[in-house]
Write an enzyme that holds these catalytic residues in place. Sequence first.
Site, PDB file in Angstrom:
ATOM      1  N   LYS A 213       6.732   3.001   5.321  1.00 25.74           N
ATOM      2  CA  LYS A 213       5.385   3.769   6.138  1.00 25.74           C
ATOM      3  C   LYS A 213       6.226   4.920   7.049  1.00 25.74           C
ATOM      4  O   LYS A 213       5.797   6.160   6.760  1.00 25.74           O
ATOM      5  CB  LYS A 213       4.542   2.903   7.096  1.00 25.74           C
TER       6      LYS A 213
ATOM      7  N   LYS B 274       3.523  -0.522  -6.311  1.00 28.11           N
ATOM      8  CA  LYS B 274       2.205  -1.477  -6.148  1.00 28.11           C
ATOM      9  C   LYS B 274       1.004  -0.763  -6.144  1.00 28.11           C
ATOM     10  O   LYS B 274       0.754   0.401  -5.625  1.00 28.11           O
ATOM     11  CB  LYS B 274       2.655  -2.517  -5.044  1.00 28.11           C
TER      12      LYS B 274
ATOM     13  N   LYS C 166      -4.473   1.007  -1.910  1.00 30.72           N
ATOM     14  CA  LYS C 166      -5.825   1.780  -1.533  1.00 30.72           C
ATOM     15  C   LYS C 166      -5.284   3.261  -0.744  1.00 30.72           C
ATOM     16  O   LYS C 166      -6.054   3.937  -0.932  1.00 30.72           O
ATOM     17  CB  LYS C 166      -6.563   0.899  -0.754  1.00 30.72           C
TER      18      LYS C 166
HETATM   19  P1  TYM Z   1      -3.412  -5.614   3.444  1.00 26.94           P
HETATM   20  O1  TYM Z   1      -4.477  -5.319   4.130  1.00 26.94           O
HETATM   21  O2  TYM Z   1      -2.562  -4.252   3.010  1.00 26.94           O
HETATM   22  O3  TYM Z   1      -3.686  -6.347   2.235  1.00 26.94           O
HETATM   23  C1  TYM Z   1      -4.439  -7.528   2.066  1.00 26.94           C
HETATM   24  C2  TYM Z   1      -3.958  -8.623   1.135  1.00 26.94           C
HETATM   25  O4  TYM Z   1      -3.905  -7.918  -0.305  1.00 26.94           O
HETATM   26  C3  TYM Z   1      -2.572  -8.259  -0.824  1.00 26.94           C
HETATM   27  N1  TYM Z   1      -2.181  -6.976  -1.446  1.00 26.94           N
HETATM   28  C4  TYM Z   1      -1.758  -7.231  -2.859  1.00 26.94           C
HETATM   29  N2  TYM Z   1      -1.735  -8.422  -3.553  1.00 26.94           N
HETATM   30  C5  TYM Z   1      -1.174  -8.092  -4.922  1.00 26.94           C
HETATM   31  N3  TYM Z   1      -0.974  -6.780  -5.399  1.00 26.94           N
HETATM   32  C6  TYM Z   1      -1.121  -5.570  -4.623  1.00 26.94           C
HETATM   33  N4  TYM Z   1      -1.144  -4.420  -5.154  1.00 26.94           N
HETATM   34  C7  TYM Z   1      -1.610  -5.709  -3.312  1.00 26.94           C
HETATM   35  N5  TYM Z   1      -1.918  -4.849  -2.213  1.00 26.94           N
HETATM   36  C8  TYM Z   1      -2.364  -5.575  -1.326  1.00 26.94           C
HETATM   37  C9  TYM Z   1      -1.676  -8.269   0.463  1.00 26.94           C
HETATM   38  O5  TYM Z   1      -0.337  -8.946   0.274  1.00 26.94           O
HETATM   39  C10 TYM Z   1      -2.542  -9.000   1.388  1.00 26.94           C
HETATM   40  O6  TYM Z   1      -2.461 -10.445   1.224  1.00 26.94           O
HETATM   41  N6  TYM Z   1      -0.398  -7.151   6.881  1.00 26.94           N
HETATM   42  C11 TYM Z   1      -1.721  -7.406   6.138  1.00 26.94           C
HETATM   43  C12 TYM Z   1      -2.710  -7.972   6.909  1.00 26.94           C
HETATM   44  C13 TYM Z   1      -2.592  -9.188   7.976  1.00 26.94           C
HETATM   45  C14 TYM Z   1      -2.217 -10.479   7.651  1.00 26.94           C
HETATM   46  C15 TYM Z   1      -2.208 -11.197   8.939  1.00 26.94           C
HETATM   47  C16 TYM Z   1      -2.315 -11.279   6.310  1.00 26.94           C
HETATM   48  C17 TYM Z   1      -2.601  -8.898   9.086  1.00 26.94           C
HETATM   49  N7  TYM Z   1      -2.205 -10.195   9.712  1.00 26.94           N
HETATM   50  C18 TYM Z   1      -2.079 -12.743   8.994  1.00 26.94           C
HETATM   51  C19 TYM Z   1      -2.082 -12.722   6.301  1.00 26.94           C
HETATM   52  C20 TYM Z   1      -1.998 -13.344   7.636  1.00 26.94           C
HETATM   53  C21 TYM Z   1      -1.685  -6.458   5.307  1.00 26.94           C
HETATM   54  O7  TYM Z   1      -1.456  -5.215   5.667  1.00 26.94           O
HETATM   55  O8  TYM Z   1      -2.539  -6.755   4.159  1.00 26.94           O
END
Ligand code: TYM
Length: 333
Positions: free
Chosen positions: A114, A196, A199
């Site tokens: 990022k 990957k 969004k």
């Molecule tokens: P975020 O919002 O980017 O994504 C949410 C969840 O979706 C999964 N994910 C994917 N899995 C497979 N293939 C992909 N292309 C893909 N893109 C996204 C992510 O692995 C995630 O599980 N930091 C986290 C949010 C968070 C969180 C937490 C998660 C904040 N605190 C505590 C678990 C526990 C995030 O940015 O996810």
Amino acid sequence: MDEKKIIFSGAQPSGKMTLGNYLGAIKNWTELQNEYECFFSVVDLHAITVPQEAKVLRENAMKLLAQYIACGLDPEKNTIFIQSHVKEHLELMWVLNTMTYMGELSRMTQFKDKSQKSEANLNAGLFTYPVLMAADILLYQTDLVPVGDDQKQHLELARDLANRFNNRYSPTFKIPEGYYPKGGARVMSLQEPTKKMSKSDSNENAFILLEDDPDTIRRKIKRSVTDSEGVVRYSPEQPGIKNLLDIYSALSGKPVDEIVKMYEGKGYGDFKTDTAEVIVGALEPMREKYLYLLNNKDYLEKIYSEGAQKAEAKARKTLRKVYRKVGFLERKY
Ligand code: TYM
């Protein structure tokens, strides 16, 4: 009766939910909700580490909440809440911040990615973001964290911080484990299948949104980048086809080998058409429920209000212990 084990997970309301979010995380949440006591959060505090427009952020938080429920999370069984409503996340984060090494945070690949993308926005929040995520997880004495594999490194940090705190003071936090899906742990971009699916991709054909209508899904799959081999095979040399096979398998429940057999001697055309139909079949009922829920704002507000109260009660217990152990005076008022 044994107490149920605890799950915590969340997603950022920083845009629209993709098929990657669903297959990597939310699908597993729905499958685990009966066996565990679950906390699922809309992590808006995380979302402001990149610039957000206030009105849009509020809308996205509501939409994400609606999507959680549309995907099958039962608000009666689970605690579903908005992260900024439970201030304990920030309070624990501060304590954990003082125990996190700068070196650890600078090694986080998501931060590196990022920060390379936008030098102008290198704020401290982006750097300490994984500490907030550790606080999210540790506050609830979480056993299991269902996420996609892009979150592995962040989860490792949460485990390290829990161990560090427990060793420095006394056992306080449970050490959480990650839980990754067998298929779909990393759904790839439809346009550059070695990256990957995200969004935030500027090319809309690179991702499928949970709110895409059937024709949009068909068009995006048709246009997805493949190769010139012309054989449906599960091989790292054919990342586009491999990704579609993973998606097909995760959504249909059919093993990849079986799907490969079904397309022996056939070209990519049939395979893509059928893949699109598998996706439409899985997403369309969720999209309809989602659109219905969005018109029921009162219901959504009730869910997140009750959720925050339950989450807060649990979070406060952990935070109280933490404050006592680090040596803060007890409040007498
Ligand atoms: P975020 O919002 O980017 O994504 C949410 C969840 O979706 C999964 N994910 C994917 N899995 C497979 N293939 C992909 N292309 C893909 N893109 C996204 C992510 O692995 C995630 O599980 N930091 C986290 C949010 C968070 C969180 C937490 C998660 C904040 N605190 C505590 C678990 C526990 C995030 O940015 O996810």
